[in-house]
Design a protein around this motif. Structure first.
Motif, PDB file in Angstrom:
ATOM      1  N   LEU A  47       0.837  -1.193   0.000  1.00  0.00           N
ATOM      2  CA  LEU A  47       0.000   0.000   0.000  1.00  0.00           C
ATOM      3  C   LEU A  47       0.872   1.242   0.000  1.00  0.00           C
ATOM      4  CD1 LEU A  47      -2.485  -1.106   2.810  1.00  0.00           C
ATOM      5  CD2 LEU A  47      -2.825  -1.255   0.340  1.00  0.00           C
ATOM      6  N   PRO A  48       0.421   2.312  -0.669  1.00  0.00           N
ATOM      7  CA  PRO A  48       1.192   3.557  -0.610  1.00  0.00           C
ATOM      8  C   PRO A  48       1.080   4.159   0.785  1.00  0.00           C
ATOM      9  CG  PRO A  48      -0.840   3.877  -1.847  1.00  0.00           C
ATOM     10  CD  PRO A  48      -0.764   2.423  -1.503  1.00  0.00           C
ATOM     11  N   GLY A  49       2.216   4.581   1.320  1.00  0.00           N
ATOM     12  CA  GLY A  49       2.240   5.198   2.642  1.00  0.00           C
ATOM     13  C   GLY A  49       2.698   6.639   2.566  1.00  0.00           C
ATOM     14  N   ARG A  50       3.021   7.168   3.708  1.00  0.00           N
ATOM     15  CA  ARG A  50       3.510   8.547   3.767  1.00  0.00           C
ATOM     16  C   ARG A  50       4.877   8.667   3.127  1.00  0.00           C
ATOM     17  NH1 ARG A  50       2.234   9.200  10.043  1.00  0.00           N
ATOM     18  NH2 ARG A  50      -0.014   9.038   9.912  1.00  0.00           N
ATOM     19  N   ASP A  51       5.142   9.826   2.595  1.00  0.00           N
ATOM     20  CA  ASP A  51       6.450  10.146   2.007  1.00  0.00           C
ATOM     21  C   ASP A  51       6.883   9.154   0.939  1.00  0.00           C
ATOM     22  OD1 ASP A  51       6.613  12.287   3.838  1.00  0.00           O
ATOM     23  OD2 ASP A  51       7.483  10.974   5.359  1.00  0.00           O
ATOM     24  N   GLY A  52       5.929   8.559   0.232  1.00  0.00           N
ATOM     25  CA  GLY A  52       6.251   7.641  -0.848  1.00  0.00           C
ATOM     26  C   GLY A  52       6.716   6.267  -0.399  1.00  0.00           C
ATOM     27  N   LYS A  53       6.699   6.003   0.898  1.00  0.00           N
ATOM     28  CA  LYS A  53       7.104   4.686   1.395  1.00  0.00           C
ATOM     29  C   LYS A  53       5.977   3.692   1.169  1.00  0.00           C
ATOM     30  CE  LYS A  53      10.207   6.367   4.948  1.00  0.00           C
ATOM     31  NZ  LYS A  53      10.517   6.366   6.382  1.00  0.00           N
TER      32      LYS A  53
END
Length: 87
Positions: A47-53
């Motif tokens: 899954l896409p997370g914060r800051d592109g992580k």
């Protein structure tokens, strides 16, 4: 097979647990299952997370929710439960 699913991140929120700890338990359970059962019951997704992580998660069918509580169980118990869930 059951078509309704829940993401492990949503299950963790509902159980008021840290997602990372739930993933740890699911990884342990997954390692005990035969590969075909693991692939049917614990589908890994990114899954896409914060800051592109990327956040590693699992998409769980309703029947696999019982496996969320088996992090401390042994291989025989986990395999038996998984077979019982899908039969």
């Amino acid at each position: 097979m059951d078509t309704q699913t829940i993401l492990s991140i949503d299950a963790a929120r509902g159980m008021q647990r840290k997602h990372s700890k739930l993933i740890r338990d699911l990884d342990r359970v997954r390692s005990m299952l035969p590969p075909d059962l693991a692939a049917r019951l614990l589908v890994r997704v990114d899954l896409p997370g914060r800051d592109g992580k990327t956040i590693r998660a699992y998409r769980l069918p309703r029947m696999a929710l019982a496996l969320l509580f088996m992090g401390g169980a042994g291989r025989v118990a986990v395999t038996w439960a998984a077979h019982w869930l899908i039969d």
